[in-house]
Design a protein around this motif. Sequence first.
Motif, PDB file in Angstrom:
ATOM      1  N   LEU A 100       0.616   6.065  -5.644  1.00  0.00           N
ATOM      2  CA  LEU A 100       1.024   5.000  -4.811  1.00  0.00           C
ATOM      3  C   LEU A 100       1.432   3.667  -5.474  1.00  0.00           C
ATOM      4  CD1 LEU A 100       1.236   3.721  -1.853  1.00  0.00           C
ATOM      5  CD2 LEU A 100      -1.140   3.041  -1.849  1.00  0.00           C
ATOM      6  N   PHE A 101       0.595   3.517  -6.600  1.00  0.00           N
ATOM      7  CA  PHE A 101       0.950   2.196  -7.341  1.00  0.00           C
ATOM      8  C   PHE A 101       2.383   2.296  -7.902  1.00  0.00           C
ATOM      9  CE2 PHE A 101       0.836   0.302 -11.614  1.00  0.00           C
ATOM     10  CZ  PHE A 101       0.727  -0.936 -11.436  1.00  0.00           C
ATOM     11  N   ASP A 102       2.589   3.515  -8.594  1.00  0.00           N
ATOM     12  CA  ASP A 102       3.836   3.745  -9.279  1.00  0.00           C
ATOM     13  C   ASP A 102       4.949   3.599  -8.300  1.00  0.00           C
ATOM     14  OD1 ASP A 102       2.706   4.139 -11.655  1.00  0.00           O
ATOM     15  OD2 ASP A 102       2.504   6.228 -11.602  1.00  0.00           O
ATOM     16  N   LEU A 103       4.712   4.182  -6.938  1.00  0.00           N
ATOM     17  CA  LEU A 103       5.970   4.070  -5.909  1.00  0.00           C
ATOM     18  C   LEU A 103       6.279   2.632  -5.661  1.00  0.00           C
ATOM     19  CD1 LEU A 103       7.882   5.372  -3.963  1.00  0.00           C
ATOM     20  CD2 LEU A 103       5.689   5.469  -2.489  1.00  0.00           C
ATOM     21  N   ASP A 104       5.195   1.890  -5.446  1.00  0.00           N
ATOM     22  CA  ASP A 104       5.201   0.462  -5.081  1.00  0.00           C
ATOM     23  C   ASP A 104       6.011  -0.326  -6.251  1.00  0.00           C
ATOM     24  OD1 ASP A 104       4.182   1.018  -2.660  1.00  0.00           O
ATOM     25  OD2 ASP A 104       2.022   0.275  -3.171  1.00  0.00           O
ATOM     26  N   ALA A 105       5.692  -0.030  -7.608  1.00  0.00           N
ATOM     27  CA  ALA A 105       6.200  -0.808  -8.681  1.00  0.00           C
ATOM     28  C   ALA A 105       7.823  -0.357  -8.555  1.00  0.00           C
ATOM     29  CB  ALA A 105       5.268  -0.163  -9.944  1.00  0.00           C
ATOM     30  N   ARG A 106       7.966   1.170  -8.338  1.00  0.00           N
ATOM     31  CA  ARG A 106       9.542   1.308  -8.472  1.00  0.00           C
ATOM     32  C   ARG A 106      10.133   0.495  -7.319  1.00  0.00           C
ATOM     33  NH1 ARG A 106       7.281   6.327  -9.580  1.00  0.00           N
ATOM     34  NH2 ARG A 106       7.629   6.940  -7.543  1.00  0.00           N
ATOM     35  N   VAL A 107       9.699   0.533  -6.081  1.00  0.00           N
ATOM     36  CA  VAL A 107      10.442   0.042  -4.925  1.00  0.00           C
ATOM     37  C   VAL A 107      10.616  -1.564  -5.385  1.00  0.00           C
ATOM     38  CG1 VAL A 107      10.252  -0.840  -2.586  1.00  0.00           C
ATOM     39  CG2 VAL A 107       9.760   1.548  -3.414  1.00  0.00           C
ATOM     40  N   LEU A 108       9.547  -2.283  -5.840  1.00  0.00           N
ATOM     41  CA  LEU A 108       9.620  -3.615  -6.120  1.00  0.00           C
ATOM     42  C   LEU A 108      10.620  -3.894  -7.327  1.00  0.00           C
ATOM     43  CD1 LEU A 108       6.210  -5.111  -5.835  1.00  0.00           C
ATOM     44  CD2 LEU A 108       8.153  -5.505  -4.237  1.00  0.00           C
ATOM     45  N   HIS A 109      10.519  -3.063  -8.247  1.00  0.00           N
ATOM     46  CA  HIS A 109      11.535  -3.096  -9.282  1.00  0.00           C
ATOM     47  C   HIS A 109      13.247  -3.134  -8.872  1.00  0.00           C
ATOM     48  CE1 HIS A 109      13.746  -1.699 -12.769  1.00  0.00           C
ATOM     49  NE2 HIS A 109      13.092  -2.691 -13.595  1.00  0.00           N
ATOM     50  N   ARG A 130       5.913  -7.369 -14.876  1.00  0.00           N
ATOM     51  CA  ARG A 130       4.633  -6.824 -14.964  1.00  0.00           C
ATOM     52  C   ARG A 130       4.112  -6.586 -13.880  1.00  0.00           C
ATOM     53  NH1 ARG A 130       0.551  -9.986 -18.542  1.00  0.00           N
ATOM     54  NH2 ARG A 130       2.195  -9.329 -20.114  1.00  0.00           N
ATOM     55  N   PHE A 131       3.704  -5.253 -13.393  1.00  0.00           N
ATOM     56  CA  PHE A 131       2.991  -5.079 -12.317  1.00  0.00           C
ATOM     57  C   PHE A 131       1.454  -4.596 -12.316  1.00  0.00           C
ATOM     58  CE2 PHE A 131       7.394  -3.728 -11.624  1.00  0.00           C
ATOM     59  CZ  PHE A 131       7.931  -4.513 -10.417  1.00  0.00           C
ATOM     60  N   HIS A 132       0.613  -5.157 -11.533  1.00  0.00           N
ATOM     61  CA  HIS A 132      -0.913  -5.174 -11.817  1.00  0.00           C
ATOM     62  C   HIS A 132      -1.488  -4.848 -10.695  1.00  0.00           C
ATOM     63  CE1 HIS A 132      -4.737  -5.415 -14.109  1.00  0.00           C
ATOM     64  NE2 HIS A 132      -5.175  -5.984 -12.780  1.00  0.00           N
ATOM     65  N   ARG A 133      -2.343  -4.068 -10.430  1.00  0.00           N
ATOM     66  CA  ARG A 133      -3.026  -3.783  -9.024  1.00  0.00           C
ATOM     67  C   ARG A 133      -4.647  -3.424  -9.209  1.00  0.00           C
ATOM     68  NH1 ARG A 133      -0.586   0.024  -4.711  1.00  0.00           N
ATOM     69  NH2 ARG A 133       0.509  -1.842  -4.273  1.00  0.00           N
ATOM     70  N   ASP A 134      -5.592  -4.200  -8.481  1.00  0.00           N
ATOM     71  CA  ASP A 134      -6.853  -3.954  -8.534  1.00  0.00           C
ATOM     72  C   ASP A 134      -7.510  -3.236  -7.301  1.00  0.00           C
ATOM     73  OD1 ASP A 134      -7.097  -5.056 -11.201  1.00  0.00           O
ATOM     74  OD2 ASP A 134      -7.337  -7.165 -10.269  1.00  0.00           O
ATOM     75  N   ARG A 190      -1.790  -0.709 -14.144  1.00  0.00           N
ATOM     76  CA  ARG A 190      -0.747  -1.830 -14.837  1.00  0.00           C
ATOM     77  C   ARG A 190       0.339  -1.075 -15.491  1.00  0.00           C
ATOM     78  NH1 ARG A 190      -2.403  -6.333 -19.746  1.00  0.00           N
ATOM     79  NH2 ARG A 190      -0.160  -6.949 -20.051  1.00  0.00           N
ATOM     80  N   VAL A 191       1.508  -1.797 -15.234  1.00  0.00           N
ATOM     81  CA  VAL A 191       2.821  -1.145 -15.919  1.00  0.00           C
ATOM     82  C   VAL A 191       3.716  -2.352 -16.144  1.00  0.00           C
ATOM     83  CG1 VAL A 191       3.952  -0.757 -13.493  1.00  0.00           C
ATOM     84  CG2 VAL A 191       4.580   0.566 -15.432  1.00  0.00           C
ATOM     85  N   SER A 236       8.044  -9.717   3.148  1.00  0.00           N
ATOM     86  CA  SER A 236       8.321  -8.618   3.689  1.00  0.00           C
ATOM     87  C   SER A 236       8.626  -7.518   2.765  1.00  0.00           C
ATOM     88  CB  SER A 236       9.338  -8.498   4.764  1.00  0.00           C
ATOM     89  OG  SER A 236      10.665  -9.075   4.232  1.00  0.00           O
ATOM     90  N   ASP A 237       9.014  -7.877   1.469  1.00  0.00           N
ATOM     91  CA  ASP A 237       9.031  -6.971   0.349  1.00  0.00           C
ATOM     92  C   ASP A 237       8.026  -6.468  -0.349  1.00  0.00           C
ATOM     93  OD1 ASP A 237      11.859  -7.406   0.879  1.00  0.00           O
ATOM     94  OD2 ASP A 237      11.848  -9.150  -0.681  1.00  0.00           O
ATOM     95  N   LEU A 238       6.778  -7.067  -0.043  1.00  0.00           N
ATOM     96  CA  LEU A 238       5.530  -6.911  -0.718  1.00  0.00           C
ATOM     97  C   LEU A 238       4.957  -5.682   0.123  1.00  0.00           C
ATOM     98  CD1 LEU A 238       4.177 -10.259  -1.313  1.00  0.00           C
ATOM     99  CD2 LEU A 238       5.248  -8.774  -3.094  1.00  0.00           C
ATOM    100  N   PRO A 239       4.274  -4.729  -0.884  1.00  0.00           N
ATOM    101  CA  PRO A 239       3.414  -3.574  -0.009  1.00  0.00           C
ATOM    102  C   PRO A 239       2.402  -3.985   0.506  1.00  0.00           C
ATOM    103  CG  PRO A 239       3.228  -3.584  -2.346  1.00  0.00           C
ATOM    104  CD  PRO A 239       4.133  -4.726  -2.151  1.00  0.00           C
ATOM    105  N   ARG A 240       1.646  -3.076   1.520  1.00  0.00           N
ATOM    106  CA  ARG A 240       0.447  -3.533   2.073  1.00  0.00           C
ATOM    107  C   ARG A 240      -0.527  -3.672   1.150  1.00  0.00           C
ATOM    108  NH1 ARG A 240       0.370   0.695   7.402  1.00  0.00           N
ATOM    109  NH2 ARG A 240       2.361   0.035   8.354  1.00  0.00           N
TER     110      ARG A 240
END
Length: 617
Positions: free
Chosen positions: A35-44, A201-205, A186-187, A151-155
């Motif tokens: 899910l994190f990789d998908l959200d990072a690809r979409v935002l990228h 840089r994308f980071h999720r906790d 982190r990616v 609205s661009d940000l994931p849930r």
Amino acid sequence: MPRPVRIWTLLLWLAVASLGSWALLYERKAALRELFDLDARVLHRVLSQRLEQQETVLNAVAALAEQGGPQVLGRYVQALVRPYPQIVAVEHCGAGGCETLTVPRAALPTLPYAPSDHPTVHWPAGGGARYALGLGTVRVWVDAQALLHPSDLPRAPLTLQIFRPGPGKLVMEHASRIHPAALSFRVEKQLGTPLEPFPIRFHRDYSWAMWPWGAMAAWSALTACVAWGLARGLTARRQAERALLNERHRAQGIVEASTDGIVVLDPQGSVVQANPAAFGILEGLHPGAEIRKVAPFQATLSQAPLNAAQFWQAAAAQVLPDGTVLQRGSERVLVEGGLTPLFGEHGQLLGRVLTVREVGPLRQRMLAQLDAGEQRVREHETLLAHVSRLSTLGEMSAGLAHELNQPLTAIVSYGQAALRLLTEEDADLSRARQAVQGMVGQAQRSAEIIARLRTLVRRAPAQRVKVDLVQAAHNILTLCRADMQRLGVEVNLQFPPTAFVTGDPVQVEQIILNLVRNALDAMQDVPERRLLLSLAQARRQWTLTVQDSGTGLSVAALAHLFQPFQTAKRDGLGLGLSLSQTLAQGLGGDLSGGNAQARGARFSLALPQWTDHDPGT
């Protein structure tokens, strides 16, 4: 459940539960990573499109500037940049300076004009989130903070950081961190335009709540139930095997201990197994021997004919006729017994069991045992009579010693007091006379006790007279006043004016004295000494309760409270409570005891209430 089985079951459960929990954690981590990789690809991709949009706007504004100058730009630029919130202003620059062609959405930093034939990125001094894209005579100002819409940000919360190329200064940040974090992803990537290759840089906790605790608990409970059932099954199987083995040993022990000869035969009549008694009865017995040769049974004149072939081959249980003899060498031995076939589960013949015993020695042993039994009975009767006499003598001696100890002690105390009073210069004859009268009273009490004990030994009935339980208690407290003052005992009395019961005055006072003395002894080693005596009436009875503040009764003492010769005192005989209960029950009442709710021991003497219809009125 045996301890080794419990240990192995626990280890197995821990291993399976840990493996399943690890699999659940791994699966959840993989799903969260995906899910994190998908959200990072979409935002990228979204950010890359936004950069491409503003570069397109730059090229369009530059083309318009070449065609018509500032007048043409003024009419179209405002409408051109309206859909792009990240573009905060458009400037047309020349030798005389820069002119803003749109209404600025924010204050613009100072940036010197530097014309260029190719698209370039210009960064104002001091950093910040705003930078300019330049081409020819136009500049497009971009606010990096507006590159993303809410609205661009994931849930799921996500931290996003964009940096300047080269120095690595932070341009834009959308922070959403969790402390403490149970898991972090982190990616780092690069925005995909040649003009704006910004590192991103994308980071999720994730908090501890994201782990599948419910599934892990359910898995642990399920595996625990399975492990428990497996352990129970193994334990039951082991117990069944052990019970079968014990039953086999028990049966073997019974066979070995039997005084009858027992021989196990195969279907052909050969000896398979025999107990020691059989080896003593049958001559030449050994495994594999043919039973017909080892046990040649013969009929006598006192019995029905014995058909040996039918006896040994019968399919049902057979009994040797009375008077059968066994030819053992030159000796003929009178025997009893029988032959029983053994069948399997499907009715097949497994073998036979022969039981045999010698009748002559058995009869002799029975007669000898009968004589010995009668002799033991006579000796036991003699011993019981002797023990009974000794027990009666011992109870009388112990009872006399115990019951006379209190009045004799009082006589000594009164005598010492009278002697002390008479030796003083100004002798107090009145008090000395009272002490002598107390000695006389206690001597009379001793005589009455001896008379009552003699009556008890003779099984004579006790007196049934009117006794005031209040007066009896006051008499005993007067007798024990010296000991109570020495110990500093606080006495609390809860008495009515009178409480008349039916009983023997001496026996009633003796019971109360035993209870009070026991209470004083129990408070020897406690700091606070309180003695409570109370009287209550219920069910045509008066109940006197004596409660102390001592250490109370132990579990062992409660189990044998009124049994004779059971005492916790160092010099006690263990007869006081036993004799007191016997006296109370002889008067038609009862004596009970136990521990009080707060502290100490509590004993209750219940005696029947006096009525005018009682004998002796």
